[in-house]
Every structure is written in structure tokens, then in C-alpha cells.
Scaffold this motif. Structure first.
Motif, mmCIF file in Angstrom:
data_model
loop_
_atom_site.group_PDB
_atom_site.id
_atom_site.type_symbol
_atom_site.label_atom_id
_atom_site.label_comp_id
_atom_site.label_asym_id
_atom_site.label_seq_id
_atom_site.Cartn_x
_atom_site.Cartn_y
_atom_site.Cartn_z
ATOM 1 N N MET A 1 0.824 -1.206 0.000
ATOM 2 C CA MET A 1 0.000 0.000 0.000
ATOM 3 C C MET A 1 0.857 1.255 0.000
ATOM 4 N N ASP A 2 1.966 1.225 0.740
ATOM 5 C CA ASP A 2 2.828 2.387 0.784
ATOM 6 C C ASP A 2 3.353 2.736 -0.595
ATOM 7 N N ASN A 3 3.645 1.725 -1.411
ATOM 8 C CA ASN A 3 4.223 1.985 -2.719
ATOM 9 C C ASN A 3 3.298 2.808 -3.597
ATOM 10 N N LEU A 4 2.027 2.438 -3.672
ATOM 11 C CA LEU A 4 1.107 3.181 -4.525
ATOM 12 C C LEU A 4 0.849 4.574 -3.964
ATOM 13 N N ALA A 5 0.678 4.687 -2.662
ATOM 14 C CA ALA A 5 0.463 6.007 -2.064
ATOM 15 C C ALA A 5 1.622 6.936 -2.372
ATOM 16 N N ASN A 6 2.841 6.436 -2.213
ATOM 17 C CA ASN A 6 4.016 7.257 -2.486
ATOM 18 C C ASN A 6 4.139 7.579 -3.966
ATOM 19 N N GLN A 7 3.762 6.626 -4.795
ATOM 20 C CA GLN A 7 3.816 6.866 -6.229
ATOM 21 C C GLN A 7 2.878 8.014 -6.608
ATOM 22 N N ILE A 8 1.653 7.958 -6.091
ATOM 23 C CA ILE A 8 0.700 9.027 -6.394
ATOM 24 C C ILE A 8 1.203 10.360 -5.841
ATOM 25 N N LYS A 9 1.743 10.326 -4.633
ATOM 26 C CA LYS A 9 2.209 11.567 -4.014
ATOM 27 C C LYS A 9 3.381 12.182 -4.756
ATOM 28 N N TYR A 10 4.346 11.349 -5.155
ATOM 29 C CA TYR A 10 5.629 11.882 -5.593
ATOM 30 C C TYR A 10 5.883 11.758 -7.090
ATOM 31 N N ASP A 11 5.040 11.081 -7.825
ATOM 32 C CA ASP A 11 5.201 11.036 -9.278
ATOM 33 C C ASP A 11 5.171 12.446 -9.858
ATOM 34 N N LYS A 12 6.077 12.729 -10.767
ATOM 35 C CA LYS A 12 6.064 13.980 -11.508
ATOM 36 C C LYS A 12 5.304 13.752 -12.813
ATOM 37 N N VAL A 13 4.394 14.666 -13.119
ATOM 38 C CA VAL A 13 3.600 14.564 -14.334
ATOM 39 C C VAL A 13 4.029 15.677 -15.280
ATOM 40 N N SER A 14 4.400 15.320 -16.485
ATOM 41 C CA SER A 14 4.870 16.306 -17.455
ATOM 42 C C SER A 14 3.742 17.221 -17.900
ATOM 43 N N SER A 15 4.106 18.433 -18.288
ATOM 44 C CA SER A 15 3.124 19.387 -18.796
ATOM 45 C C SER A 15 2.376 18.793 -19.981
ATOM 46 N N GLY A 16 1.072 18.977 -19.990
ATOM 47 C CA GLY A 16 0.253 18.442 -21.070
ATOM 48 C C GLY A 16 -0.123 16.988 -20.908
ATOM 49 N N LYS A 17 0.291 16.366 -19.800
ATOM 50 C CA LYS A 17 0.004 14.950 -19.544
ATOM 51 C C LYS A 17 -0.880 14.806 -18.307
ATOM 52 N N LEU A 18 -1.458 13.629 -18.154
ATOM 53 C CA LEU A 18 -2.182 13.248 -16.944
ATOM 54 C C LEU A 18 -1.780 11.831 -16.579
ATOM 55 N N ASN A 19 -1.584 11.582 -15.292
ATOM 56 C CA ASN A 19 -1.408 10.216 -14.805
ATOM 57 C C ASN A 19 -2.744 9.696 -14.286
ATOM 58 N N VAL A 20 -3.030 8.439 -14.577
ATOM 59 C CA VAL A 20 -4.256 7.797 -14.114
ATOM 60 C C VAL A 20 -3.873 6.477 -13.456
ATOM 61 N N TYR A 21 -4.319 6.273 -12.220
ATOM 62 C CA TYR A 21 -4.002 5.101 -11.426
ATOM 63 C C TYR A 21 -5.298 4.325 -11.163
ATOM 64 N N PHE A 22 -5.231 3.004 -11.285
ATOM 65 C CA PHE A 22 -6.407 2.165 -11.047
ATOM 66 C C PHE A 22 -6.358 1.606 -9.631
#
Length: 252
Positions: A1-22
Motif C-alpha cells: 500500500m505504501d508503494n502506490l500512495a508514495n507513487q501518487i504523491k511523488y510522481d512527476k507529471v509532465s506538462s500536457g500529460k495526466l497520470n491515471v491510477y487504477f
């Protein structure tokens, strides 16, 4: 669980992009380049087992106490969408803003939730920080759930269409409002007023989405769902699709 939470928190998203997590079931998180997060229908507990005997079969990938979302969208009041064990924990920080279907109000009051919640009806539009726009869209989850919603989420010149729980409706899926969505998310469990796999493929074909992701299957034995029948029909119709694992991320 920590891995996904940290990924969502700390992932950098490039301009013009969106990250989507299931997140599993019908739950997704969208993250923008400026770090804004939008959670849609996160089912993070096993409350449906306690209330109805519908045991959760898929593993937990996130818990409500691990992350603070900027926005929480709830499409309707069924507990695998409005999770009464998780929504209070998600809203308790006083920062998260909730945008819920109208039928969630009774449950929110039962849970003593009142702050930072706006109730939406079909056609309502809200503009959020970070250039995010949310439109409450039609869905058809049966006569017992008249206030259920779909969502059109726009950000970074991208359009994500979350169908919500719904049966197949050609008129909704062929509308110009959703045509050509960058991502189309929809149920395929084929029970409780929702499309089955073949119908989901037909819906994706009607939407003409750039990418289609089915959900709402396998989390409960009672919910059924056949991703193979979806895949077969999607290939026949030339639909571009992805079957996502729980915890998986895609970038639009």
C-alpha cells in the motif's frame, strides 16, 4: 500500500500529460502536472462484506489514511462507490473537496459529513484548481438509482469520460459531449444494472475513445464480469483498450 500512495504523491507529471491510477473496482485517481489529485469512486475497504455479505476478493492497494486527495468524486451512493468506511477518513483533513451525486447526501449526513461537499446533478459543471473541469453526465443505473452520475473530467486538453455504473445507452455514448475522449472508463460486470463485456466494447466503439479501460469486475463473486468477452468484441470492433491491474498507472 505504501508503494502506490508514495507513487501518487511523488510522481512527476509532465506538462500536457495526466497520470491515471487504477485502485480496483471502479476506483481511479487522476494526477495533473501541478500535483492536483482527483479520486473517483475509491473502494478502499471491505464494507460491502459487513453490510451485504459481498466479500472483497481483490487485494487492497491503498488505504484511506495514506494520502490526502485534493478532490473526491462519487458517482452514486452504492457502497462500492460511496465507501462509508473510507469517505469519512478521506474527508477528515478539511482540505479535500467532495463532489458527490445527490443520492449520497443521506449517507453523508448519517456519517456526520457536511463540510467541503457539493452535490451534483446531471449537467452541473464545476471548475477546480489546476484547470480541472468536471461535468456531471448522464448514466442509467436503473430506476432505483435515478441520481447516479457519470463524469466528464477535462484537464491539460485531455478528456476522461467515466461512465459510472450504467447499462448500455447508445444515446449517451454517441453524444458529441463524450466523442473522442482520451480515456473512457466503464463497467463490464453485466449485473446490477451494468453493461457486460460485449456491451462495454460496443459502448467504447460508440464513444470512439482513444483508449478504453473496463472496470467493475472480479472484486466480488456476486458481480461477475468477463474481460475476455470484452477483449474479443473490442478486437472485432477495432477498439483500442487496456486491461489495467490494480495499482497500475497509465499516462495520457
Amino acid at each position: 500500500m505504501d508503494n502506490l500512495a508514495n507513487q501518487i504523491k511523488y510522481d512527476k507529471v509532465s506538462s500536457g500529460k495526466l497520470n491515471v491510477y487504477f485502485l480496483g473496482q471502479a476506483g481511479f485517481v487522476i494526477k495533473t502536472p501541478d500535483g492536483k489529485t482527483v479520486a473517483v469512486d475509491p473502494y478502499l475497504s471491505d464494507c460491502c462484506n459487513r453490510y451485504f455479505g459481498f466479500k472483497r476478493l481483490m487485494p487492497y492497494v491503498l488505504s484511506a489514511g495514506e494520502i490526502d486527495f485534493d478532490y473526491l468524486l462519487i458517482s452514486h451512493a452504492h457502497y462500492d462507490h460511496f465507501d462509508p468506511d473510507s469517505v469519512p477518513a478521506l474527508m477528515q483533513n478539511g482540505v479535500t473537496k467532495g463532489f458527490f451525486a445527490k443520492d449520497c447526501e443521506k449517507e453523508a449526513k448519517r456519517l456526520n459529513l457536511s463540510k467541503n461537499i457539493t452535490y451534483l446533478d446531471i449537467g452541473d459543471e464545476v471548475c477546480l484548481d489546476g484547470g480541472i473541469k468536471v461535468i456531471a453526465y448522464n448514466c442509467d443505473h436503473g430506476k432505483d438509482t435515478p441520481y447516479a452520475l457519470g463524469f466528464i473530467i477535462e484537464a491539460e486538453n485531455k478528456k476522461i469520460y467515466v461512465a459510472g455504473d450504467t447499462k448500455y445507452r447508445e444515446d449517451y455514448f454517441s453524444s458529441e459531449k463524450v466523442a473522442g475522449a482520451d480515456l473512457f472508463i466503464f463497467p463490464i460486470n453485466g449485473a446490477f444494472g451494468n453493461m457486460n463485456g460485449a456491451e462495454g466494447a460496443k459502448a467504447a466503439s460508440a464513444v470512439k475513445a482513444k483508449l478504453s479501460v473496463p472496470c467493475h469486475y472480479w472484486n466480488f463473486a456476486e458481480h461477475f464480469g468477463d474481460p475476455y468477452s470484452f477483449m474479443t468484441e473490442a478486437k472485432n470492433l477495432g477498439v483500442k483498450y487496456l486491461l489495467m491491474r490494480q495499482g497500475e498507472k497509465i499516462t495520457l
